[in-house]
Design a protein around this motif. Sequence first.
Motif, PDB file in Angstrom:
ATOM      1  N   GLU A   1       0.896   4.157  -2.650  1.00  0.00           N
ATOM      2  CA  GLU A   1       0.796   5.448  -2.542  1.00  0.00           C
ATOM      3  C   GLU A   1       1.896   6.415  -3.091  1.00  0.00           C
ATOM      4  O   GLU A   1       1.943   7.588  -3.638  1.00  0.00           O
ATOM      5  CB  GLU A   1       0.908   5.850  -1.058  1.00  0.00           C
ATOM      6  CG  GLU A   1       0.617   7.397  -0.709  1.00  0.00           C
ATOM      7  CD  GLU A   1      -0.603   7.986  -1.171  1.00  0.00           C
ATOM      8  OE1 GLU A   1      -0.505   9.268  -1.181  1.00  0.00           O
ATOM      9  OE2 GLU A   1      -1.624   7.378  -1.693  1.00  0.00           O
TER      10      GLU A   1
ATOM     11  N   ALA B   1       0.832  -1.044   0.056  1.00  0.00           N
ATOM     12  CA  ALA B   1       0.055   0.063   0.012  1.00  0.00           C
ATOM     13  C   ALA B   1       0.946   1.316  -0.047  1.00  0.00           C
ATOM     14  O   ALA B   1       0.637   2.471  -0.777  1.00  0.00           O
ATOM     15  CB  ALA B   1      -0.998   0.136   1.056  1.00  0.00           C
TER      16      ALA B   1
ATOM     17  N   ALA C   1      -5.707   0.244  -3.413  1.00  0.00           N
ATOM     18  CA  ALA C   1      -5.094   0.410  -2.004  1.00  0.00           C
ATOM     19  C   ALA C   1      -6.488   1.075  -1.335  1.00  0.00           C
ATOM     20  O   ALA C   1      -6.438   0.814  -0.003  1.00  0.00           O
ATOM     21  CB  ALA C   1      -3.867   1.210  -2.083  1.00  0.00           C
ATOM     22  N   ALA C   2      -6.991   2.027  -1.771  1.00  0.00           N
ATOM     23  CA  ALA C   2      -8.021   2.813  -1.059  1.00  0.00           C
ATOM     24  C   ALA C   2      -9.195   1.680  -0.251  1.00  0.00           C
ATOM     25  O   ALA C   2      -9.574   2.126   0.507  1.00  0.00           O
ATOM     26  CB  ALA C   2      -8.611   3.867  -1.978  1.00  0.00           C
ATOM     27  N   ASP C   3      -9.520   0.889  -1.195  1.00  0.00           N
ATOM     28  CA  ASP C   3     -10.887  -0.086  -0.838  1.00  0.00           C
ATOM     29  C   ASP C   3      -9.988  -1.471  -0.275  1.00  0.00           C
ATOM     30  O   ASP C   3     -10.752  -2.355  -0.192  1.00  0.00           O
ATOM     31  CB  ASP C   3     -11.761  -0.085  -1.646  1.00  0.00           C
ATOM     32  CG  ASP C   3     -11.305  -1.101  -2.872  1.00  0.00           C
ATOM     33  OD1 ASP C   3     -12.030  -1.131  -3.899  1.00  0.00           O
ATOM     34  OD2 ASP C   3     -10.114  -1.414  -3.046  1.00  0.00           O
TER      35      ASP C   3
ATOM     36  N   GLU D   1      -3.197   4.009 -11.471  1.00  0.00           N
ATOM     37  CA  GLU D   1      -4.752   4.420 -10.978  1.00  0.00           C
ATOM     38  C   GLU D   1      -5.439   3.324 -10.507  1.00  0.00           C
ATOM     39  O   GLU D   1      -5.904   3.568  -9.475  1.00  0.00           O
ATOM     40  CB  GLU D   1      -5.518   5.131 -12.134  1.00  0.00           C
ATOM     41  CG  GLU D   1      -6.833   5.617 -11.844  1.00  0.00           C
ATOM     42  CD  GLU D   1      -6.762   6.768 -10.925  1.00  0.00           C
ATOM     43  OE1 GLU D   1      -7.727   7.234 -10.306  1.00  0.00           O
ATOM     44  OE2 GLU D   1      -5.864   7.570 -10.760  1.00  0.00           O
TER      45      GLU D   1
ATOM     46  N   VAL E   1      -3.922   2.600  -6.866  1.00  0.00           N
ATOM     47  CA  VAL E   1      -4.241   3.641  -6.002  1.00  0.00           C
ATOM     48  C   VAL E   1      -5.688   3.329  -5.616  1.00  0.00           C
ATOM     49  O   VAL E   1      -5.871   3.260  -4.130  1.00  0.00           O
ATOM     50  CB  VAL E   1      -4.158   4.966  -6.568  1.00  0.00           C
ATOM     51  CG1 VAL E   1      -4.813   5.854  -5.598  1.00  0.00           C
ATOM     52  CG2 VAL E   1      -2.662   5.512  -6.779  1.00  0.00           C
ATOM     53  N   ARG E   2      -6.575   3.086  -6.427  1.00  0.00           N
ATOM     54  CA  ARG E   2      -8.059   2.627  -6.022  1.00  0.00           C
ATOM     55  C   ARG E   2      -8.137   1.554  -5.441  1.00  0.00           C
ATOM     56  O   ARG E   2      -8.893   1.190  -4.492  1.00  0.00           O
ATOM     57  CB  ARG E   2      -8.880   2.939  -7.450  1.00  0.00           C
ATOM     58  CG  ARG E   2      -8.972   4.123  -7.846  1.00  0.00           C
ATOM     59  CD  ARG E   2      -9.775   3.933  -9.346  1.00  0.00           C
ATOM     60  NE  ARG E   2      -9.811   5.573  -9.915  1.00  0.00           N
ATOM     61  CZ  ARG E   2     -10.905   6.175  -9.921  1.00  0.00           C
ATOM     62  NH1 ARG E   2     -12.009   5.908  -9.289  1.00  0.00           N
ATOM     63  NH2 ARG E   2     -10.950   7.440 -10.384  1.00  0.00           N
TER      64      ARG E   2
ATOM     65  N   ARG F   1       1.760   6.927  -6.713  1.00  0.00           N
ATOM     66  CA  ARG F   1       0.570   7.872  -7.068  1.00  0.00           C
ATOM     67  C   ARG F   1       0.979   9.224  -6.781  1.00  0.00           C
ATOM     68  O   ARG F   1       0.962  10.155  -7.811  1.00  0.00           O
ATOM     69  CB  ARG F   1      -0.579   7.698  -6.225  1.00  0.00           C
ATOM     70  CG  ARG F   1      -1.737   8.957  -6.379  1.00  0.00           C
ATOM     71  CD  ARG F   1      -2.805   8.495  -5.164  1.00  0.00           C
ATOM     72  NE  ARG F   1      -2.497   9.201  -3.957  1.00  0.00           N
ATOM     73  CZ  ARG F   1      -2.464  10.530  -3.802  1.00  0.00           C
ATOM     74  NH1 ARG F   1      -2.836  11.238  -4.713  1.00  0.00           N
ATOM     75  NH2 ARG F   1      -2.409  10.905  -2.907  1.00  0.00           N
TER      76      ARG F   1
ATOM     77  N   TYR G   1      -2.492  13.523 -10.767  1.00  0.00           N
ATOM     78  CA  TYR G   1      -3.778  12.861 -10.040  1.00  0.00           C
ATOM     79  C   TYR G   1      -4.541  14.020  -9.692  1.00  0.00           C
ATOM     80  O   TYR G   1      -4.007  15.300  -8.966  1.00  0.00           O
ATOM     81  CB  TYR G   1      -3.426  12.021  -9.260  1.00  0.00           C
ATOM     82  CG  TYR G   1      -2.698  10.736  -9.416  1.00  0.00           C
ATOM     83  CD1 TYR G   1      -1.606  10.507  -9.591  1.00  0.00           C
ATOM     84  CD2 TYR G   1      -3.622   9.706  -9.979  1.00  0.00           C
ATOM     85  CE1 TYR G   1      -0.862   9.112  -9.925  1.00  0.00           C
ATOM     86  CE2 TYR G   1      -3.130   8.514 -10.370  1.00  0.00           C
ATOM     87  CZ  TYR G   1      -1.742   8.344 -10.459  1.00  0.00           C
ATOM     88  OH  TYR G   1      -1.336   6.919 -10.960  1.00  0.00           O
TER      89      TYR G   1
END
Length: 388
Positions: free
Chosen positions: A107, A103, A182-184, A176, A179-180, A110, A123
Amino acid sequence: MSKSQDPQQLSGDLGRESLESVLRGLAARGETGVLEVTVEGRKTTLEITAGALSAARASDDEGVAALGHVADATMGSFIFHSRPTGPANLRGTLEEVLRAARAAAAERARTDSPQTSVFAYHYLPPGVEPAQLEIEKPAQKTSSLLNRLGFGRELSAIDVPPPPELAAFANELAAEFRVRAAADAVSRRTTLETFSVPVASRLERVYASDPVGHRLPLREGRIDAESLVGNDHATSDVLRYLALLLVDLRDAAEHAWGKTEAEQIYDAVAHRVLGRALLTEPKDIVRHTRPQVRGRITVRIGGTGSYDLAQRTYVLGRVPSCDIVLVDATVSNRHARLTPNLDGFVIADLGSTNGTSVNGERLTGDRILRGGEVLRLGDATLLFERLN
């Protein structure tokens, strides 16, 4: 994993063993010591205490940030030294620590995307529309590209960006999705695992399924889009592998989030990088780009499978960066080279330790292969066939 002269040391190649498998092996043995991991000249030290990963340190990072530099590396080396360890900066099980490191790496990708003179990567916060980039795309330029690829008149309206633009798009799409994911990650762990796979590893799968064209140049774990400007890669090779990578990314995204959301992300990144939607489906690009096959190598001993050969140079050896990888300890890292010739292919030894032979005759210089020859690289045996 192999033993060095010091019986307390273990060393190996990340192209043959993943870092996670090495750490699990050390944990099973209850080892205490330091695992030095070198990737692209950068050294990261991982401290193991009674089998548990207790600390990670690099020149400019510590803890999960340092571990993130090497967690998914597919090229590099490692060596383990049995010795006392220092203060811990990692907590949790190996799975938890690796998940946090991946993760952190996502990040970092990103926020620290490399800048090139070709594209500026950036971004935007959710819900903010990206500015449209002004990239001129004259119809004549597209037509010229299609003619070079032999697409034919019926596909004259197809929209194919040049390789540098398509490479930048693939880089940003992969980042992208990472990142998405990792967010969920908390609620959808499998999503994160799917997109934590680096671009280099995805490309290895592509090459394995379609081992004909040139491998794409990489830099810092991304496709080096800038180097594709005016290079000597066959355009069809480059576009084909970029399109296959996009297919792989799109399929994974649709499986994770569904077709509609995956397409929305895909289109948003296209607008951000290309300044417009990518109208042509990657599968259509794949369908109309195939290098002309000139020969075939079939591995009999030291690996498996057949490799179709196009009009380009191939390096054979043991490291994953080779075009044809042989899994045999008697094969050198970069053992031999095949170069296209009007009469077939020319084979040359690259100063290997155990030599190269053709039909039982030791190779002392370049030799033309016309078809039917049995090649021996160390103990690995291959058959060369010429295809008309």
